[in-house]
Design a protein around this motif. Structure first.
Motif, PDB file in Angstrom:
ATOM      1  N   GLY A 229       0.742  -1.069   0.198  1.00 54.25           N
ATOM      2  CA  GLY A 229      -0.079   0.147   0.128  1.00 54.25           C
ATOM      3  C   GLY A 229       0.752   1.468  -0.119  1.00 54.25           C
TER       4      GLY A 229
ATOM      5  N   LYS B  74     -11.163 -11.951  -4.243  1.00 52.24           N
ATOM      6  CA  LYS B  74     -10.971 -10.834  -3.474  1.00 52.24           C
ATOM      7  C   LYS B  74      -9.598 -10.369  -3.587  1.00 52.24           C
ATOM      8  CE  LYS B  74     -14.379 -11.434   0.319  1.00 52.24           C
ATOM      9  NZ  LYS B  74     -15.148 -10.162   0.194  1.00 52.24           N
TER      10      LYS B  74
ATOM     11  N   SER C  99      -8.678  -6.567  -4.963  1.00 50.04           N
ATOM     12  CA  SER C  99      -7.824  -5.657  -4.044  1.00 50.04           C
ATOM     13  C   SER C  99      -6.728  -5.138  -4.999  1.00 50.04           C
ATOM     14  CB  SER C  99      -7.454  -6.497  -3.042  1.00 50.04           C
ATOM     15  OG  SER C  99      -8.338  -6.770  -2.188  1.00 50.04           O
TER      16      SER C  99
ATOM     17  N   LEU D 199      -7.767  -2.598  -7.354  1.00 55.46           N
ATOM     18  CA  LEU D 199      -8.637  -1.492  -6.993  1.00 55.46           C
ATOM     19  C   LEU D 199      -7.252  -0.700  -6.428  1.00 55.46           C
ATOM     20  CD1 LEU D 199     -10.430   0.315  -5.593  1.00 55.46           C
ATOM     21  CD2 LEU D 199     -10.448  -0.884  -3.635  1.00 55.46           C
ATOM     22  N   MET D 200      -6.073  -1.181  -5.973  1.00 59.98           N
ATOM     23  CA  MET D 200      -4.930  -0.741  -5.803  1.00 59.98           C
ATOM     24  C   MET D 200      -4.171   0.091  -6.775  1.00 59.98           C
ATOM     25  SD  MET D 200      -3.428  -3.394  -2.784  1.00 59.98           S
ATOM     26  CE  MET D 200      -1.664  -2.523  -2.663  1.00 59.98           C
TER      27      MET D 200
ATOM     28  N   THR E 113      -7.129   5.068   1.529  1.00 61.21           N
ATOM     29  CA  THR E 113      -8.109   4.069   0.790  1.00 61.21           C
ATOM     30  C   THR E 113      -7.127   3.076   0.462  1.00 61.21           C
ATOM     31  OG1 THR E 113      -9.881   5.598   0.472  1.00 61.21           O
ATOM     32  CG2 THR E 113      -9.589   3.402  -0.630  1.00 61.21           C
TER      33      THR E 113
ATOM     34  N   THR F  78      -5.752   1.200   3.308  1.00 58.44           N
ATOM     35  CA  THR F  78      -6.889   0.354   3.915  1.00 58.44           C
ATOM     36  C   THR F  78      -6.939  -1.292   3.085  1.00 58.44           C
ATOM     37  OG1 THR F  78      -8.003   2.177   4.842  1.00 58.44           O
ATOM     38  CG2 THR F  78      -9.049  -0.035   4.506  1.00 58.44           C
ATOM     39  N   THR F  79      -7.029  -0.958   1.797  1.00 59.28           N
ATOM     40  CA  THR F  79      -7.032  -2.056   0.901  1.00 59.28           C
ATOM     41  C   THR F  79      -5.786  -2.838   0.752  1.00 59.28           C
ATOM     42  OG1 THR F  79      -8.413  -0.431  -0.546  1.00 59.28           O
ATOM     43  CG2 THR F  79      -7.384  -2.536  -1.651  1.00 59.28           C
ATOM     44  N   SER F  80      -4.691  -2.245   1.126  1.00 57.43           N
ATOM     45  CA  SER F  80      -3.588  -3.145   1.334  1.00 57.43           C
ATOM     46  C   SER F  80      -3.497  -4.177   2.456  1.00 57.43           C
ATOM     47  CB  SER F  80      -2.268  -2.479   1.325  1.00 57.43           C
ATOM     48  OG  SER F  80      -0.983  -2.978   1.744  1.00 57.43           O
TER      49      SER F  80
ATOM     50  N   SER G 154      -6.171  -5.156   3.730  1.00 55.53           N
ATOM     51  CA  SER G 154      -7.285  -6.162   3.347  1.00 55.53           C
ATOM     52  C   SER G 154      -6.783  -7.278   2.619  1.00 55.53           C
ATOM     53  CB  SER G 154      -8.246  -5.518   2.871  1.00 55.53           C
ATOM     54  OG  SER G 154      -9.047  -4.595   3.718  1.00 55.53           O
ATOM     55  N   LEU G 155      -5.783  -6.726   1.614  1.00 49.23           N
ATOM     56  CA  LEU G 155      -4.976  -7.637   0.826  1.00 49.23           C
ATOM     57  C   LEU G 155      -4.561  -8.783   1.307  1.00 49.23           C
ATOM     58  CD1 LEU G 155      -4.252  -8.759  -2.068  1.00 49.23           C
ATOM     59  CD2 LEU G 155      -2.422  -6.822  -1.990  1.00 49.23           C
TER      60      LEU G 155
END
Length: 549
Positions: free
Chosen positions: A358, A489, A493, A496-497, A515, A518-520, A522-523
């Motif tokens: 991220g 997912k 992810s 999206l990143m 964001t 946060t996405t990282s 989650s990944l």
């Protein structure tokens, strides 16, 4: 050809350049000789203009670059190459870059009989594009630049061929198989953790290279310029530990380069490991300002020949890495046939690591020394494959060691050596565990349950998958569905990143940066969860045979 010359500077960062297009006939032969003598006068180049071989004492590589003008069969082109080379040197191209350009141009000149055989040029490009996609693109680029400097009879036809080839979409830079990378990572961590320091000391530069350059995107030449006194402690900071890292900046409009040093934050465990390593090297009492004096290589050889260089250079590192593969990877661990990792590959691993964790594109560009932010975008093409390979390898490791590792500090190298979380949890008697849950057993202690409970059992380290016979097929499908959902997912992810990173580079909005982080997170969670589920499928000997279900 565009010629850049430096005409002044505003400060240390802002340089004023003058650009102009030049051709071979712009200068006469005496002017080229004068320019050559200016380079000789500054000790940038050794020799005479008339010599076949010019020597450039390359400080970064720590060995001389020899430029050879040895195609006398094409006398005029040979002389033109000398003028072209001088202008490229004056424009600030690195000696190694010019060496490679000269090799390409000589190859083309000989293959095409001095640019006269158009079909031979097309064949050469086709062969190179088939086997080496980047090499074919490079030939077309170098030839176009040279022809803008010297117009040969067929230059328009050759330029059209180059333009058609350059318009073809290039594939991303080829990296070794990620599965082979993971195996190498396992070996290097196990070797330095479980073998004596006396036995592993010879390969200490390999360990430090693997740790540092997998996290900090450094070129091999920068890594080898690390000084012996590179560690710093900065008071009045919550984390005071730093390492001074060399950064090489080529002058774009004049020969040579500048080196600046960045202070990079590291944690105490890393600091302590590097500090211990440096003390071992200092005990050798070698008079060198660098962390890797050349004696680290020669002292372990049966025949100790004197080397001219004072520190390890790129060739030395490659030689030591070759020995590590032969004597450790193959000799001790029996892993033959692995695709070997190049010294510069770890810089790309570090960038992929940063993408997956991220870091925004601006931070990565600054750390990697990229001039343009879009240089990072191609790394996302590797990221999904990298993530899949890592998940598969981590799932295997969970079976082998029965541990639930967390991947919070990176993918390879640094995290695994410094943060050894490979401790199996022991259960003090099964009478105090929670007991039977969906398709298995919860091994958590009753006195801490349910405070430690997560929402889904299949992702928990305390969960043991052991369905009854009558529910076995249903239980396997349950795990397979979870694995496939997590795979989607992970892919979403990463996409999206990539999209967020593009927007972040354009807008610099802090909301996008938040964001991205946060996405990282989650990944990385999805990757660990999928590895947990897949390890249970592997234990059930189902993984890879999903079509049966």
């Amino acid at each position: 050809m565009e010629l850049r010359t430096k005409i002044g500077s505003i400060n240390n960062d802002a340089i004023i350049e003058k650009k102009k297009n030049v051709e071979y006939k712009t200068f006469d032969i005496n002017e080229y000789k004068e320019m050559f003598q200016q380079l000789v006068a500054t000790n940038y180049i050794l020799g005479s203009f008339e010599d076949i071989h010019w020597e450039i004492p390359e400080k970064l590589l720590d060995y001389p670059i020899i430029l050879s003008f040895d195609i006398e069969i094409h006398y005029d082109l040979n002389k033109t190459l000398k003028g072209y080379t001088i202008l490229r040197l004056i424009s600030g191209r690195s000696p190694l870059t010019i060496y490679n350009e000269l090799a390409v141009l000589k190859k083309v000149i000989l293959a095409t009989n001095g640019f006269q055989d158009i079909k031979a040029f097309e064949s050469l490009l086709e062969i190179q594009s088939t086997n080496y996609s980047y090499q074919g693109h490079r030939i077309s680029t170098d030839v176009k630049r040279f022809l803008s400097f010297h117009k040969v009879e067929n230059h328009e036809k050759i330029e059209d061929i180059c333009n058609n080839f350059s318009s073809k979409k290039l594939t991303s830079r080829e990296l070794p198989l990620f599965e082979d990378i993971m195996i190498f990572d396992d070996i290097i961590n196990d070797y330095f953790r479980n073998y004596s320091s006396d036995e592993t000391f010879k390969f200490l530069p390999i360990m430090i290279w693997w740790l540092l350059t997998n996290v900090l995107p450094m070129r091999p030449s920068e890594f080898l310029l690390i000084e012996k006194d590179c560690l710093k402690v900065i008071d009045n900071f919550r984390n005071p530990y730093r390492i001074s890292v060399p950064r090489i900046k080529n002058e774009s409009s004049s020969p040579g380069f500048v080196i600046r040093h960045d202070l990079i934050e590291i944690d105490k465990s890393t600091y302590d490991f590097l500090s211990r390593s440096i003390k071992k090297i200092k005990l050798l009492d070698i008079d060198s300002e660098y962390l890797f004096p050349v004696e680290l290589l020669t002292m372990f050889r049966k025949i100790r020949s004197k080397k001219k260089n004072s520190r390890m250079n790129r060739r030395d590192l490659d030689y030591l890495k070759k020995e590590f593969y032969e004597k450790v990877v193959e000799g001790i661990y029996g892993q033959y046939g692995l695709e070997r990792i190049k010294s510069g590959d770890t810089r790309h691993f570090a960038i992929i690591n940063m993408c997956l964790q991220g870091f925004n594109m601006l931070s990565i560009a600054r750390m990697a020394g990229h001039d343009e932010i879009r240089s990072q975008y191609s790394y996302f093409s590797h990221a999904e494959h990298f993530a899949q390979s890592y998940v598969y390898r981590l799932a295997q490791r969970k079976i082998e060691t029965k541990v639930s590792n967390n991947i919070g500090n990176g993918i390879i190298g640094w995290r695994r050596f410094i943060y050894d979380k490979g401790k199996s949890k022991t259960i003090n008697g099964e009478e105090n565990i929670v007991g039977r849950v969906q398709y298995g057993t919860c091994m958590e202690q009753k006195d801490v349950f349910p405070n430690s409970c997560i929402e889904y059992c299949e992702f928990c380290s305390n969960y043991r998958f052991n369905p009854s016979i009558n529910e076995h097929q249903e239980a396997i499908k349950w795990l397979l569905d979870s694995s496939k959902t997590l795979e989607i997912k992970i892919r979403e992810s990463i996409e999206l990143m990539k999209e967020i990173s593009t927007n972040l580079a354009n807008s610099l909005r802090s909301a996008n940066d938040d964001t991205l982080k946060t996405t990282s997170r989650s990944l990385l969670t999805y990757m660990d969860m999928k590895a947990t589920v897949d390890s249970r499928l592997m234990e059930a000997k189902i993984f890879g045979n999903e079509e049966k279900f």
